[in-house]
Design a protein around this motif. Structure first.
Motif, mmCIF file in Angstrom:
data_model
loop_
_atom_site.group_PDB
_atom_site.id
_atom_site.type_symbol
_atom_site.label_atom_id
_atom_site.label_comp_id
_atom_site.label_asym_id
_atom_site.label_seq_id
_atom_site.Cartn_x
_atom_site.Cartn_y
_atom_site.Cartn_z
ATOM 1 N N ASP A 166 0.834 -1.197 0.000
ATOM 2 C CA ASP A 166 0.000 0.000 0.000
ATOM 3 C C ASP A 166 0.872 1.252 0.000
ATOM 4 O O ASP A 166 0.598 2.224 -0.709
ATOM 5 C CB ASP A 166 -0.931 0.007 1.216
ATOM 6 N N LYS A 167 1.924 1.230 0.791
ATOM 7 C CA LYS A 167 2.838 2.373 0.845
ATOM 8 C C LYS A 167 3.581 2.536 -0.480
ATOM 9 O O LYS A 167 3.739 3.657 -0.981
ATOM 10 C CB LYS A 167 3.833 2.181 1.987
ATOM 11 N N ILE A 168 4.027 1.417 -1.059
ATOM 12 C CA ILE A 168 4.717 1.466 -2.341
ATOM 13 C C ILE A 168 3.790 2.010 -3.422
ATOM 14 O O ILE A 168 4.165 2.887 -4.225
ATOM 15 C CB ILE A 168 5.216 0.059 -2.730
ATOM 16 N N ARG A 169 2.562 1.522 -3.450
ATOM 17 C CA ARG A 169 1.589 1.925 -4.467
ATOM 18 C C ARG A 169 1.248 3.402 -4.360
ATOM 19 O O ARG A 169 1.222 4.118 -5.364
ATOM 20 C CB ARG A 169 0.330 1.069 -4.316
ATOM 21 N N LYS A 170 0.992 3.873 -3.160
ATOM 22 C CA LYS A 170 0.614 5.264 -2.961
ATOM 23 C C LYS A 170 1.753 6.228 -3.261
ATOM 24 O O LYS A 170 1.525 7.387 -3.613
ATOM 25 C CB LYS A 170 0.112 5.466 -1.532
ATOM 26 N N SER A 171 2.981 5.763 -3.152
ATOM 27 C CA SER A 171 4.138 6.612 -3.462
ATOM 28 C C SER A 171 4.432 6.654 -4.955
ATOM 29 O O SER A 171 5.277 7.432 -5.395
ATOM 30 C CB SER A 171 5.376 6.103 -2.715
ATOM 31 N N GLY A 172 3.724 5.810 -5.740
ATOM 32 C CA GLY A 172 3.949 5.760 -7.181
ATOM 33 C C GLY A 172 5.182 4.975 -7.583
ATOM 34 O O GLY A 172 5.638 5.069 -8.729
ATOM 35 N N SER A 173 5.706 4.180 -6.651
ATOM 36 C CA SER A 173 6.913 3.404 -6.926
ATOM 37 C C SER A 173 6.557 1.939 -7.170
ATOM 38 O O SER A 173 5.392 1.584 -7.380
ATOM 39 C CB SER A 173 7.902 3.539 -5.771
ATOM 40 N N SER A 174 7.548 1.064 -7.137
ATOM 41 C CA SER A 174 7.340 -0.366 -7.370
ATOM 42 C C SER A 174 8.413 -1.155 -6.643
ATOM 43 O O SER A 174 9.397 -0.592 -6.146
ATOM 44 C CB SER A 174 7.379 -0.681 -8.874
ATOM 45 N N VAL A 175 8.245 -2.474 -6.600
ATOM 46 C CA VAL A 175 9.182 -3.337 -5.895
ATOM 47 C C VAL A 175 9.207 -4.701 -6.571
ATOM 48 O O VAL A 175 8.244 -5.083 -7.250
ATOM 49 C CB VAL A 175 8.772 -3.447 -4.395
ATOM 50 N N GLY A 176 10.290 -5.440 -6.384
ATOM 51 C CA GLY A 176 10.449 -6.738 -7.015
ATOM 52 C C GLY A 176 9.945 -7.883 -6.150
ATOM 53 O O GLY A 176 9.418 -7.677 -5.055
ATOM 54 N N ALA A 177 10.128 -9.114 -6.631
ATOM 55 C CA ALA A 177 9.610 -10.283 -5.919
ATOM 56 C C ALA A 177 10.329 -11.549 -6.362
ATOM 57 O O ALA A 177 11.022 -11.566 -7.385
ATOM 58 C CB ALA A 177 8.107 -10.433 -6.165
ATOM 59 N N PRO A 186 11.597 -4.810 -10.067
ATOM 60 C CA PRO A 186 10.499 -3.854 -9.885
ATOM 61 C C PRO A 186 9.952 -3.374 -11.230
ATOM 62 O O PRO A 186 10.693 -3.272 -12.210
ATOM 63 C CB PRO A 186 11.158 -2.693 -9.129
ATOM 64 N N THR A 187 8.656 -3.099 -11.276
ATOM 65 C CA THR A 187 8.035 -2.568 -12.480
ATOM 66 C C THR A 187 8.760 -1.298 -12.910
ATOM 67 O O THR A 187 8.983 -0.393 -12.100
ATOM 68 C CB THR A 187 6.549 -2.242 -12.208
ATOM 69 N N SER A 188 9.116 -1.214 -14.186
ATOM 70 C CA SER A 188 9.885 -0.066 -14.679
ATOM 71 C C SER A 188 9.040 1.195 -14.801
ATOM 72 O O SER A 188 9.563 2.308 -14.731
ATOM 73 C CB SER A 188 10.505 -0.405 -16.039
ATOM 74 N N SER A 189 7.740 1.048 -15.007
ATOM 75 C CA SER A 189 6.849 2.199 -15.173
ATOM 76 C C SER A 189 6.437 2.725 -13.801
ATOM 77 O O SER A 189 5.627 2.112 -13.108
ATOM 78 C CB SER A 189 5.607 1.788 -15.973
ATOM 79 N N ILE A 190 7.000 3.878 -13.416
ATOM 80 C CA ILE A 190 6.731 4.470 -12.110
ATOM 81 C C ILE A 190 6.477 5.967 -12.260
ATOM 82 O O ILE A 190 6.782 6.567 -13.297
ATOM 83 C CB ILE A 190 7.900 4.228 -11.124
ATOM 84 N N CYS A 219 3.854 -4.274 -7.967
ATOM 85 C CA CYS A 219 4.732 -5.451 -7.889
ATOM 86 C C CYS A 219 4.269 -6.436 -8.951
ATOM 87 O O CYS A 219 3.321 -7.205 -8.735
ATOM 88 C CB CYS A 219 4.677 -6.082 -6.506
ATOM 89 N N VAL A 220 4.921 -6.410 -10.094
ATOM 90 C CA VAL A 220 4.493 -7.268 -11.205
ATOM 91 C C VAL A 220 4.721 -8.744 -10.895
ATOM 92 O O VAL A 220 4.142 -9.623 -11.527
ATOM 93 C CB VAL A 220 5.227 -6.858 -12.506
ATOM 94 N N GLY A 221 5.535 -9.010 -9.868
ATOM 95 C CA GLY A 221 5.804 -10.390 -9.486
ATOM 96 C C GLY A 221 4.578 -11.135 -8.994
ATOM 97 O O GLY A 221 4.529 -12.367 -9.065
ATOM 98 N N ILE A 222 3.561 -10.406 -8.514
ATOM 99 C CA ILE A 222 2.358 -11.071 -8.008
ATOM 100 C C ILE A 222 1.710 -11.876 -9.122
ATOM 101 O O ILE A 222 1.424 -13.070 -8.976
ATOM 102 C CB ILE A 222 1.367 -10.035 -7.434
ATOM 103 N N ARG A 223 1.471 -11.231 -10.273
ATOM 104 C CA ARG A 223 0.796 -11.918 -11.374
ATOM 105 C C ARG A 223 1.739 -12.821 -12.158
ATOM 106 O O ARG A 223 1.313 -13.505 -13.097
ATOM 107 C CB ARG A 223 0.136 -10.891 -12.296
ATOM 108 N N ALA A 224 3.014 -12.861 -11.751
ATOM 109 C CA ALA A 224 3.963 -13.765 -12.409
ATOM 110 C C ALA A 224 3.857 -15.189 -11.896
ATOM 111 O O ALA A 224 4.419 -16.106 -12.496
ATOM 112 C CB ALA A 224 5.395 -13.252 -12.226
ATOM 113 N N VAL A 225 3.129 -15.404 -10.796
ATOM 114 C CA VAL A 225 3.011 -16.759 -10.238
ATOM 115 C C VAL A 225 2.350 -17.718 -11.232
ATOM 116 O O VAL A 225 2.924 -18.774 -11.555
ATOM 117 C CB VAL A 225 2.264 -16.739 -8.892
ATOM 118 N N PRO A 226 1.153 -17.418 -11.768
ATOM 119 C CA PRO A 226 0.574 -18.334 -12.763
ATOM 120 C C PRO A 226 1.378 -18.415 -14.047
ATOM 121 O O PRO A 226 1.317 -19.427 -14.749
ATOM 122 C CB PRO A 226 -0.831 -17.763 -13.003
ATOM 123 N N VAL A 227 2.160 -17.380 -14.345
ATOM 124 C CA VAL A 227 3.025 -17.423 -15.533
ATOM 125 C C VAL A 227 4.151 -18.430 -15.323
ATOM 126 O O VAL A 227 4.473 -19.230 -16.205
ATOM 127 C CB VAL A 227 3.600 -16.030 -15.850
#
Length: 362
Positions: free
Chosen positions: A198-209, A303-307, A332-340
């Motif tokens: 939530d903090k990462i999202r609201k700051s407009g940033s991203s993180v890896g996984a 981390p997602t490059s688009s920030i 965090c694009v890694g979340i949807r990478a699980v089914p991938v």
């Protein structure tokens, strides 16, 4: 653009762009007579599709799949594969290309904008075209077909780390994976991730996984030395996923810190009279060939490059400038990478199953 096909006997070709009319896959090499309905594929696509929680991009795509070829009703009325190429189509219905109009001449740091321009002299700036993670929906659809090819194999994935926050493995619960928006096997850590993201999202940033994928029921003998190793193909498959920067099998990089005694997966005879490994540091693969243990693979997603944070860059004219990427993006694009990751595991195993059957006849 070449190299859009993966696999040897079970071959998957993906096509389409993030903001084009549709994306999809062609699966070639699927054996005939396998029951296959669109609903079975859809179940896996529904796990990956965007907009399901505040922690993923709010792009609203139904990801409804259509089977265009390669199936036909058998004598009982079931829809089964015919052995011919299976064409799968997923329409894009919620593109917002205007979000990218302000940056069409700028190169997003960390993205493939610069390298695509350098290689081809032209690129689709609308979400990155082929370099967009949107392409992975095609892989998930193809992976659903692959799962039907490998009998008795169970493939499951989980998110084990976001940023610096890792799960506690003694709390691992596969049933928990489907109960939270992170595919986390650890309920307590998932709750902590929610506050953190939530903090990462609201700051407009991203993180890896980091994602872990486990395949159970793979018999001993799949894979081949020296240039057709099962772990080699798994590494290639996972590394081909958008934003993946590292792959490991079993202990992976941590094996460098072990002694020979610690790393050796000792063997005894089990109660069933078959070999029983006491550990699985090798991740179910030795010499490029499966041991019969669970096949364990992990991969790291950057981390997602688009920030929204301004970053220094250049434009097509060679001017130095800054860039902010507006629009709808995964914190965090890694979340949807699980089914991938599960899909790519399935595709590799289907390919090796058919290769093993062709060489060993079993």
């Amino acid at each position: 653009m070449s190299h859009n096909t993966f696999g040897h006997l079970f071959r998957v070709t993906t096509w389409g762009e993030s903001h084009g009319p549709a994306i999809g896959a062609v699966v070639d090499g699927c054996p005939p007579g396998i029951a296959l309905e669109a609903a079975e594929i859809q179940a896996y696509l529904d796990q990956r599709k965007p907009g399901q929680s505040r922690f993923t991009t709010q792009r609203q795509e139904t990801d409804a799949v259509k089977i265009l070829s390669g199936v036909f009703p058998d004598d009982t009325g079931r829809q089964v594969t015919t052995g011919t190429p299976i064409a799968l189509e997923i329409e894009n219905v919620d593109q917002r290309s205007k979000d990218y109009s302000e940056i069409k001449d700028k190169f997003r740091p960390g993205h493939a904008d610069f390298t695509y321009e350098a290689k081809y002299g032209i690129r689709d700036y609308r979400g990155g075209g082929r370099s967009s993670a949107r392409e992975t929906a095609s892989r998930v659809a193809a992976g659903a077909v692959a799962r039907k090819v490998v009998p008795g194999v169970k493939i499951r994935g989980a998110l084990v780390q976001i940023g610096e926050m890792t799960i506690e493995r003694d709390r691992w619960d596969w049933d928990e994976v489907g109960r939270n928006p992170f595919f986390s096997p650890d309920k307590i850590t998932a709750e902590r991730w929610a506050d953190y993201l939530d903090k990462i999202r609201k700051s407009g940033s991203s993180v890896g996984a980091i994602i872990e994928v486990v395949a159970e029921g793979v018999p001993a003998g799949w894979g081949a030395p020296l240039y057709g190793k099962l772990d080699q193909d798994l590494a290639s498959a996972m590394m081909s996923i958008n934003a993946v920067k590292g792959v490991e099998i079993g202990e992976g990089m941590a094996a460098a810190a072990l002694t020979g005694e610690q790393n050796a997966d000792e063997i005894r005879i089990g109660a069933d009279g078959k070999p029983h490994f006491l550990f699985n540091h090798a991740g179910g693969i030795l010499g490029g060939i499966s041991t019969g243990q669970p096949v364990v693979c992990r991969f790291a997603v950057k981390p997602t490059s688009s920030i929204l944070t301004p970053r220094r860059t250049i434009d097509k004219q060679g001017h130095e400038t800054e860039i902010i990427t507006k629009g709808r993006h995964d914190p965090c694009v890694g979340i949807r990478a699980v089914p991938v990751g599960e899909a790519m595991m399935a595709i590799v195993l289907a390919d090796h199953f058919l290769r093993h059957r062709g060489q060993a006849g079993a």
